[in-house]
Enzyme design. Sequence first.
Site, PDB file in Angstrom:
ATOM      1  CG  HIS A  87      -9.069  -0.825   4.171  1.00 39.67           C
ATOM      2  ND1 HIS A  87      -8.784  -0.977   2.835  1.00 39.67           N
ATOM      3  CD2 HIS A  87      -8.713   0.442   4.487  1.00 39.67           C
ATOM      4  CE1 HIS A  87      -8.285   0.153   2.371  1.00 39.67           C
ATOM      5  NE2 HIS A  87      -8.230   1.030   3.348  1.00 39.67           N
ATOM      6  CG  ASP A  88     -11.437   2.659   3.448  1.00 44.85           C
ATOM      7  OD1 ASP A  88     -11.151   2.695   4.654  1.00 44.85           O
ATOM      8  OD2 ASP A  88     -10.701   3.112   2.553  1.00 44.85           O
ATOM      9  CD  GLU A 122      -8.716   4.732  -1.723  1.00 42.14           C
ATOM     10  OE1 GLU A 122      -9.632   4.358  -0.971  1.00 42.14           O
ATOM     11  OE2 GLU A 122      -7.725   5.364  -1.323  1.00 42.14           O
ATOM     12  CG  ASP A 161      -2.290   0.519   0.957  1.00 40.08           C
ATOM     13  OD1 ASP A 161      -2.390   1.573   0.308  1.00 40.08           O
ATOM     14  OD2 ASP A 161      -3.269  -0.123   1.375  1.00 40.08           O
ATOM     15  CG  ASP A 170      -4.799   5.897   0.838  1.00 44.82           C
ATOM     16  OD1 ASP A 170      -5.747   5.128   1.014  1.00 44.82           O
ATOM     17  OD2 ASP A 170      -4.684   6.999   1.411  1.00 44.82           O
TER      18      ASP A 170
END
Length: 559
Positions: A333-334, A260, A102, A203
């Site tokens: 995870h979100d 993302e 990440d 991210d």
Amino acid sequence: MAPKRGTDWWKSSVVYQVYPSSFNDSDGDGVGDLPGVIERLDYLELLGVDVVWLSPVYPSPWDDNGYDISDYLDIHPMFGTLADWDRLRDGLHERGMRLMMDLVVNHTSDEHPWFIESRASKDSDKRDFYFWRPGRGGGPPNNWGSVFSGPAWTYDEATGEYYLHLFTRRQPDLNWENPRVRAAVHDVARWWLDRGADGFRMDVINFVSKTPELPSGPLAATSGHGVFTDYAVNGPRLHEFLHELHQEVFAGRDVLTVGEMPRVGVEQALLHTMVERRELSMVFQFEHVNLDHGPGGKFDPRPLDLVRLKESLNRWQAGLGESGWNSLYWNNHDQPRAVSRFGDEAHRVESAKALATTLHMMKGTPYVYQGEELGMTNAHMADIADYRDVETLNHHRAMVETGRVNEGTAMAAVARMSRDNARTPVQWDASPGAGFTTGTPWIGINPNHTQINAEAAVADPDSVFHYYRRLIALRKEHPVIVHGRFEPLLEEDPAVYAYTRTLDGRVLLVTANWSSDTVPLELDPSVARRDPVRLIGNYPDEGAFAPLRPWEARVHLGS
């Protein structure tokens, strides 16, 4: 067995996301760690996934669960060491799998040395690594609100200026307009690739280009702060920055890169993912997982409208189908657990399989979030004290303490939509610690782990786990699943998601009932050409065109 190399290997791959703090705890401190991931590699190999995406494991003060990084080139002690990371890399590569890191480079932690030096003085060599501005009219430089509630600017008394943070105040935004910042980011990415990483999930990467003037935005009805999206999302130099990153770091390397990108549209995503433009392999878009948000945002949820969902996903399939590439996901995870959000817990096994079938047969790279392959559900935590997520806690505080909504309404929304629903520990077995830890877990374990767990699922050939195994294996066996042309069917049907994939005279027919009722399947048998053979389904076979039972999904291959 080393991973296969070659152009576009990720198109036929399935990615599995590990959220390390909740995956597997090897030392009993209640937090998952890298040795814990290594302990479960045989499980991941049995599932059949090709890539493991590791959410942040870097040193961090943990203000936003590790997405506030204080050192890009090390491992947080609670997760282990760089030597543990090396063992994880080797264990994956020996099993023919890859490791994706990440890369969180829109912002750092306020404890990162760059920011510490930046805030030390207006004359600091790294002052312009971040966005510093004088106040206006006795307040911040503009009216922007942060993603996690409150203003997007924090005043620093030492130098008398404000710094920008689109997320928490402890996540100051990097200034990508500064070429030295971009060069430092390039160095970080190269360092991990040289160490053996196989790519990056980036991210909120489309936040890195901002309109230089940083003008105020229109006021949001719910928060009273200005909306920054017109000036800090998909900004004027985004394509330039991503192309530069590709040329400086990724060119000539066999890597997967996924950006993302909240608020990205089909047309822009196509530009990001066209091979000849040399930017990204694929993007994460949010359009489909925002469809159940009400006027007040994610914590004002509405029932999902399947017709709207089909319109969205079908448009992305058409828009990226020939020249770009889609990423496919329900969970991460979100996001809350898909089986609770989009499916039906009363038909948990059937709806988990139906959701998976709908997604995995589309054109693109599927992502499986830890526990999704078990049919894990939302945690249904009833007390705000049980939550850990900064977004959830800030929302609850903003809503309840200001009297905008009552406690019951706020908690109902939180229980349904909080990110912590995805962050409860993976349910490995029925023991008190769910096989996750021998200690006290950092966040509560879902009580239903006594029924829903990996040990039981692996032992049951009809489990959600083994259904995922078969879906993943089908991608390796049938090129039509990877490369076939997508054609939607029954676009206005309120209960049935149906489509075909076509390649070299082979037609894949996918049908799924997204309801808890038996419904007719009103399709002409000619859509499957002739002699359709069932590849997979979650009920006993009654034929390709029989009525669909509650949450029934089936896939047939015709020619």
